[in-house]
Write a protein that holds these residues in place. Structure first.
Motif, mmCIF file in Angstrom:
data_model
loop_
_atom_site.group_PDB
_atom_site.id
_atom_site.type_symbol
_atom_site.label_atom_id
_atom_site.label_comp_id
_atom_site.label_asym_id
_atom_site.label_seq_id
_atom_site.Cartn_x
_atom_site.Cartn_y
_atom_site.Cartn_z
ATOM 1 N N MET A 1 0.836 -1.175 0.000
ATOM 2 C CA MET A 1 0.000 0.000 0.000
ATOM 3 C C MET A 1 0.885 1.244 0.000
ATOM 4 O O MET A 1 1.863 1.323 0.738
ATOM 5 C CB MET A 1 -0.889 -0.011 1.240
ATOM 6 C CG MET A 1 -1.897 1.093 1.264
ATOM 7 S SD MET A 1 -3.147 0.698 2.518
ATOM 8 C CE MET A 1 -3.652 2.301 2.942
ATOM 9 N N THR B 1 -1.496 10.273 -8.323
ATOM 10 C CA THR B 1 -2.676 10.895 -8.947
ATOM 11 C C THR B 1 -2.289 12.053 -9.851
ATOM 12 O O THR B 1 -3.047 12.419 -10.750
ATOM 13 C CB THR B 1 -3.693 11.396 -7.906
ATOM 14 O OG1 THR B 1 -3.128 12.479 -7.164
ATOM 15 C CG2 THR B 1 -4.158 10.292 -6.989
ATOM 16 N N LYS C 1 -7.884 10.913 0.188
ATOM 17 C CA LYS C 1 -8.673 11.663 1.162
ATOM 18 C C LYS C 1 -8.155 13.095 1.150
ATOM 19 O O LYS C 1 -6.942 13.326 1.090
ATOM 20 C CB LYS C 1 -8.528 11.073 2.559
ATOM 21 C CG LYS C 1 -9.123 9.702 2.719
ATOM 22 C CD LYS C 1 -8.927 9.218 4.148
ATOM 23 C CE LYS C 1 -9.390 7.806 4.308
ATOM 24 N NZ LYS C 1 -9.088 7.293 5.656
ATOM 25 N N ASP D 1 -3.385 3.717 -5.444
ATOM 26 C CA ASP D 1 -4.027 2.474 -5.004
ATOM 27 C C ASP D 1 -5.348 2.714 -4.266
ATOM 28 O O ASP D 1 -5.987 1.772 -3.813
ATOM 29 C CB ASP D 1 -3.075 1.624 -4.160
ATOM 30 C CG ASP D 1 -2.597 2.292 -2.880
ATOM 31 O OD1 ASP D 1 -3.132 3.365 -2.512
ATOM 32 O OD2 ASP D 1 -1.674 1.751 -2.248
ATOM 33 N N ARG D 2 -5.747 3.984 -4.141
ATOM 34 C CA ARG D 2 -7.024 4.295 -3.504
ATOM 35 C C ARG D 2 -7.383 5.745 -3.818
ATOM 36 O O ARG D 2 -6.562 6.493 -4.336
ATOM 37 C CB ARG D 2 -6.941 4.094 -1.993
ATOM 38 C CG ARG D 2 -5.955 5.030 -1.310
ATOM 39 C CD ARG D 2 -5.679 4.620 0.127
ATOM 40 N NE ARG D 2 -4.713 5.453 0.784
ATOM 41 C CZ ARG D 2 -3.395 5.382 0.623
ATOM 42 N NH1 ARG D 2 -2.878 4.497 -0.227
ATOM 43 N NH2 ARG D 2 -2.574 6.170 1.286
ATOM 44 N N LEU D 3 -8.605 6.122 -3.487
ATOM 45 C CA LEU D 3 -8.996 7.519 -3.618
ATOM 46 C C LEU D 3 -8.254 8.331 -2.567
ATOM 47 O O LEU D 3 -8.069 7.879 -1.434
ATOM 48 C CB LEU D 3 -10.503 7.687 -3.425
ATOM 49 C CG LEU D 3 -11.390 7.093 -4.519
ATOM 50 C CD1 LEU D 3 -12.851 7.210 -4.100
ATOM 51 C CD2 LEU D 3 -11.154 7.791 -5.845
ATOM 52 N N ASN E 1 0.699 8.030 -2.827
ATOM 53 C CA ASN E 1 -0.578 7.868 -3.488
ATOM 54 C C ASN E 1 -1.004 9.171 -4.168
ATOM 55 O O ASN E 1 -1.457 9.175 -5.306
ATOM 56 C CB ASN E 1 -1.647 7.415 -2.483
ATOM 57 C CG ASN E 1 -2.892 6.926 -3.157
ATOM 58 O OD1 ASN E 1 -2.851 5.967 -3.927
ATOM 59 N ND2 ASN E 1 -3.994 7.577 -2.879
#
Length: 158
Positions: free
Chosen positions: A1, A11, A23, A19-21, A7
């Motif tokens: 992760m 984007t 926050k 690996d995720r939206l 992360n």
């Protein structure tokens, strides 16, 4: 992760693979209170009397309100006539902070304490050029000046 910082940076890439939206603001550590901003704006607090910042803009923060706000009136506009802005506007002396190690010491120590592997360090500037412009003359005059006096407004912005 991925870490929040990694992360977020994914984007931003054209072909990134987060690996995720993200926050909101999870990736960064906002650090208000740098010497430049604190030299421009006095400490604001709820219920304070009218105060001026280093540009001469009057601010208020009435009791029960969520934040301070500029209080620009005909009587206290810093720039009532855009064609005379050079005579009316006095810029704050922030150049004295350049290279002033003592002034920046505490702030830089706070920056160093942030885990740079997990988060980006971000300074906090609550206003930009547009906000500063309407702080100096009010919204109505700003929009009229965009239309009627674009050369003087461009000079002020520069």
């Amino acid at each position: 992760m991925l870490t929040p910082k990694q992360n977020f940076l994914e984007t931003l890439k054209k072909d990134g693979h987060p690996d995720r939206l993200v926050k909101q603001y999870e990736y960064g550590f906002y650090l208000p209170g740098d010497p430049i901003n604190t030299s421009i704006r006095p400490p604001f607090y709820q219920g304070m009397p009218e105060q001026q910042d280093a540009f001469g803009t009057t601010f208020i923060w009435p009791a029960g309100y969520i934040s301070s706000m500029p209080h620009v009136t005909e009587a206290n506009k810093v720039i009532p006539d855009i064609t005379e802005w050079k005579d009316r506007l006095h810029l704050p002396p922030i150049a004295q902070l350049e290279g002033n190690v003592e002034a920046w010491k505490g702030y830089l120590e706070r920056c160093a304490a942030v885990d740079r592997e997990k988060q980006l360090v971000m300074g906090f500037m609550p206003t930009g050029i547009f906000e500063r412009l309407h702080f100096l003359m009010g919204f109505e005059d700003l929009f009229i000046n965009f239309y009627e006096e674009p050369e003087d407004l461009e000079d002020l912005i520069a």
